[in-house]
Scaffold this motif. Structure first.
Motif, PDB file in Angstrom:
ATOM      1  N   GLU A   1       3.627  10.621  -5.048  1.00 54.07           N
ATOM      2  CA  GLU A   1       4.910  11.233  -4.716  1.00 54.07           C
ATOM      3  C   GLU A   1       5.989  11.064  -5.783  1.00 54.07           C
ATOM      4  OE1 GLU A   1       5.053  13.041  -2.096  1.00 54.07           O
ATOM      5  OE2 GLU A   1       3.232  12.392  -1.060  1.00 54.07           O
ATOM      6  N   ASN A   2       5.866  10.079  -6.631  1.00 51.45           N
ATOM      7  CA  ASN A   2       6.967   9.764  -7.548  1.00 51.45           C
ATOM      8  C   ASN A   2       7.167  10.810  -8.634  1.00 51.45           C
ATOM      9  OD1 ASN A   2       7.621   8.189 -10.393  1.00 51.45           O
ATOM     10  ND2 ASN A   2       8.958   7.586  -8.700  1.00 51.45           N
ATOM     11  N   VAL A   3       6.098  11.297  -9.214  1.00 50.65           N
ATOM     12  CA  VAL A   3       6.097  12.317 -10.280  1.00 50.65           C
ATOM     13  C   VAL A   3       7.170  12.062 -11.342  1.00 50.65           C
ATOM     14  CG1 VAL A   3       5.013  14.103  -8.886  1.00 50.65           C
ATOM     15  CG2 VAL A   3       7.498  13.912  -8.846  1.00 50.65           C
ATOM     16  N   GLY A   4       7.259  10.818 -11.793  1.00 50.96           N
ATOM     17  CA  GLY A   4       8.114  10.499 -12.927  1.00 50.96           C
ATOM     18  C   GLY A   4       9.571  10.240 -12.624  1.00 50.96           C
ATOM     19  N   ARG A   5       9.943  10.250 -11.365  1.00 52.07           N
ATOM     20  CA  ARG A   5      11.351  10.054 -11.020  1.00 52.07           C
ATOM     21  C   ARG A   5      11.746   8.578 -11.039  1.00 52.07           C
ATOM     22  NH1 ARG A   5      11.303  13.559  -5.546  1.00 52.07           N
ATOM     23  NH2 ARG A   5       9.404  12.311  -5.345  1.00 52.07           N
ATOM     24  N   GLY A   6      13.061   8.344 -11.192  1.00 54.37           N
ATOM     25  CA  GLY A   6      13.588   7.001 -11.045  1.00 54.37           C
ATOM     26  C   GLY A   6      13.621   6.614  -9.575  1.00 54.37           C
ATOM     27  N   VAL A   7      13.702   5.317  -9.315  1.00 53.83           N
ATOM     28  CA  VAL A   7      13.632   4.816  -7.944  1.00 53.83           C
ATOM     29  C   VAL A   7      14.828   3.913  -7.650  1.00 53.83           C
ATOM     30  CG1 VAL A   7      12.309   3.416  -6.323  1.00 53.83           C
ATOM     31  CG2 VAL A   7      11.118   4.908  -7.929  1.00 53.83           C
TER      32      VAL A   7
ATOM     33  N   ALA B   1       9.690  -8.666  -6.394  1.00 50.40           N
ATOM     34  CA  ALA B   1       9.255  -9.861  -7.124  1.00 50.40           C
ATOM     35  C   ALA B   1       7.775  -9.796  -7.482  1.00 50.40           C
ATOM     36  CB  ALA B   1       9.543 -11.110  -6.295  1.00 50.40           C
ATOM     37  N   ASN B   2       6.959  -9.267  -6.574  1.00 47.19           N
ATOM     38  CA  ASN B   2       5.507  -9.285  -6.777  1.00 47.19           C
ATOM     39  C   ASN B   2       4.958  -8.044  -7.469  1.00 47.19           C
ATOM     40  OD1 ASN B   2       5.363 -11.769  -5.440  1.00 47.19           O
ATOM     41  ND2 ASN B   2       5.087 -10.798  -3.442  1.00 47.19           N
ATOM     42  N   GLU B   3       5.620  -6.896  -7.274  1.00 47.17           N
ATOM     43  CA  GLU B   3       5.041  -5.634  -7.733  1.00 47.17           C
ATOM     44  C   GLU B   3       5.851  -4.910  -8.805  1.00 47.17           C
ATOM     45  OE1 GLU B   3       2.074  -4.783  -6.614  1.00 47.17           O
ATOM     46  OE2 GLU B   3       2.025  -6.478  -5.212  1.00 47.17           O
ATOM     47  N   VAL B   4       7.099  -5.330  -9.039  1.00 40.65           N
ATOM     48  CA  VAL B   4       7.963  -4.591  -9.969  1.00 40.65           C
ATOM     49  C   VAL B   4       8.452  -5.461 -11.121  1.00 40.65           C
ATOM     50  CG1 VAL B   4      10.081  -3.225 -10.181  1.00 40.65           C
ATOM     51  CG2 VAL B   4       8.722  -3.093  -8.071  1.00 40.65           C
ATOM     52  N   ASP B   5       8.970  -6.618 -10.816  1.00 38.28           N
ATOM     53  CA  ASP B   5       9.595  -7.488 -11.807  1.00 38.28           C
ATOM     54  C   ASP B   5       8.640  -7.820 -12.951  1.00 38.28           C
ATOM     55  OD1 ASP B   5      11.512  -9.132 -12.970  1.00 38.28           O
ATOM     56  OD2 ASP B   5      11.019 -10.867 -11.722  1.00 38.28           O
TER      57      ASP B   5
ATOM     58  N   ASP C   1       0.833  -1.205   0.000  1.00 38.78           N
ATOM     59  CA  ASP C   1       0.000   0.000   0.000  1.00 38.78           C
ATOM     60  C   ASP C   1       0.870   1.260   0.000  1.00 38.78           C
ATOM     61  OD1 ASP C   1      -2.307  -1.485  -0.011  1.00 38.78           O
ATOM     62  OD2 ASP C   1      -2.662  -1.321   2.147  1.00 38.78           O
ATOM     63  N   ALA C   2       1.945   1.238   0.788  1.00 40.66           N
ATOM     64  CA  ALA C   2       2.849   2.396   0.836  1.00 40.66           C
ATOM     65  C   ALA C   2       3.512   2.612  -0.521  1.00 40.66           C
ATOM     66  CB  ALA C   2       3.899   2.184   1.920  1.00 40.66           C
ATOM     67  N   TRP C   3       3.930   1.526  -1.155  1.00 39.05           N
ATOM     68  CA  TRP C   3       4.559   1.605  -2.475  1.00 39.05           C
ATOM     69  C   TRP C   3       3.584   2.187  -3.504  1.00 39.05           C
ATOM     70  CZ3 TRP C   3       8.644   1.860  -5.376  1.00 39.05           C
ATOM     71  CH2 TRP C   3       8.660   1.392  -6.692  1.00 39.05           C
ATOM     72  N   ASN C   4       2.371   1.689  -3.512  1.00 43.65           N
ATOM     73  CA  ASN C   4       1.384   2.173  -4.472  1.00 43.65           C
ATOM     74  C   ASN C   4       1.018   3.634  -4.213  1.00 43.65           C
ATOM     75  OD1 ASN C   4       1.228  -0.233  -5.924  1.00 43.65           O
ATOM     76  ND2 ASN C   4      -0.352  -1.078  -4.577  1.00 43.65           N
ATOM     77  N   HIS C   5       0.944   4.017  -2.932  1.00 45.52           N
ATOM     78  CA  HIS C   5       0.658   5.417  -2.606  1.00 45.52           C
ATOM     79  C   HIS C   5       1.787   6.316  -3.101  1.00 45.52           C
ATOM     80  CE1 HIS C   5      -1.002   8.795  -0.254  1.00 45.52           C
ATOM     81  NE2 HIS C   5       0.275   9.115  -0.074  1.00 45.52           N
TER      82      HIS C   5
END
Length: 240
Positions: free
Chosen positions: A12-18, A35-39, A3-7
Motif C-alpha cells: 500500500e505504501n508505494v513510496g509515500r512518506g509515513v 523501536a523494533n521495526e523502524v529505528d 504483520d499489518a505494518w509489513n503488509h
C-alpha cells in the motif's frame, strides 16, 4: 501490528512518506513498533514524523533520544524523521506523586518522559489551537462542559475551537515532565472561562490522569499544521 505494518509497506505504501499517530495505549504500541521495526532501519527514511501522545516516551534527561536511538524529538516545523510526545495536565493541577503520566518507568534509569509542545517545538509557552468536544459524551467522561458562551446559543457542532483561550508549555516539576495547560480566563469575555477534560469518577476528579482524555484535542490544530509542514519538507527532500 507488525504483520499489518509489513503488509502496508509491501502493498500500500508505494513510496509515500509515513506519519504515525497514536494516543495512550495506541501510542505505547506504536512506540514498540517504531523501536523494533523502524529505528535505525532503511524504512526509517519513509518516516515523516511520529506523534506519540498520552504516553511516557523515555528520553535521556534534557536530551532528544532515548528509547529511539536515531529518531530524535522534533525541534523545528520543517524537521522530518522525528517524534512529538507529551502528556498534559492543567497548569494549576500538576501531576501528584502517584501520577501514572509524565515520568519514565523505573527501569529507564537516567531518563525522563519526553515533552514536545506541538505549538512551540523549540520550547517556551505558546497558544494552543484546540478542537474540543462540544459535549461531554464525546469525552468519555461524566463531566459536561460549561456553556461555551455565557447567555449564548448552544453549540451544534461536534467540536468547538477556542482561539486564545488555552496556552501550553512543557515544564519539569517534582520529577515530572509534562505539557502544562493554562486556561486564559477573562471574566469580561462572554466565552467560557474553563474547559472539561478531567477524568471524573463518582464525582471526584482523578488528578493522576491529568487531561489525558483530551491530550490530542488540546493541540489538534497545531498537530495538523505541523504534519502539513513536515510533509512538505519530506517531499521537498525527495526532489533534491
Amino acid at each position: 501490528m507488525v504483520d499489518a505494518w509489513n503488509h502496508y509497506l509491501a502493498h500500500e505504501n508505494v513510496g509515500r512518506g509515513v506519519v504515525l499517530i497514536g494516543h495512550s495505549q495506541g501510542a505505547g504500541v506504536l512506540t514498540q513498533l517504531i523501536a523494533n521495526e523502524v529505528d535505525g532501519k532503511p524504512v526509517q527514511d519513509k518516516l515523516v514524523s511520529a506523534f506519540l501522545i498520552g504516553t511516557n516516551l523515555p528520553v535521556e534527561k534534557g536530551g532528544k533520544t532515548g528509547t529511539f536511538k536515531s529518531i530524535p524529538l522534533c525541534e523545528a516545523a520543517d524537521q522530518t524523521g522525528c517524534a512529538v510526545a507529551y502528556v498534559s495536565f492543567r497548569a494549576d493541577a500538576p501531576p501528584p506523586a502517584n501520577s501514572r503520566f509524565g515520568v519514565a518507568p523505573p527501569q529507564a534509569q537516567n531518563m525522563e518522559a519526553a515533552c514536545v509542545n506541538p505549538a512551540a517545538l523549540a520550547g517556551g509557552k505558546a497558544g494552543l489551537h484546540a478542537y474540543l468536544a462540544s459535549s461531554g459524551n464525546l469525552l468519555g467522561s461524566s463531566e459536561e462542559p460549561q456553556p461555551w458562551v455565557k447567555g449564548g446559543s448552544t453549540v451544534g457542532t461536534p467540536f468547538v475551537s477556542v482561539p486564545g483561550l488555552l496556552s501550553g508549555e512543557c515544564v519539569r516539576k517534582d520529577g515530572f515532565h509534562y505539557l502544562a495547560v493554562t486556561v486564559n480566563a477573562d471574566p469580561a469575555d462572554p466565552r467560557t472561562d474553563t474547559i472539561a477534560g478531567d477524568v471524573v469518577q463518582n464525582g471526584v476528579i482523578a488528578k493522576d490522569w491529568g487531561l489525558h482524555l483530551i491530550d490530542v484535542n488540546l493541540a489538534m490544530g497545531d498537530i495538523s499544521r505541523l504534519v502539513e509542514s513536515q510533509g512538505a519538507a519530506w517531499l521537498a527532500s525527495r526532489k533534491d
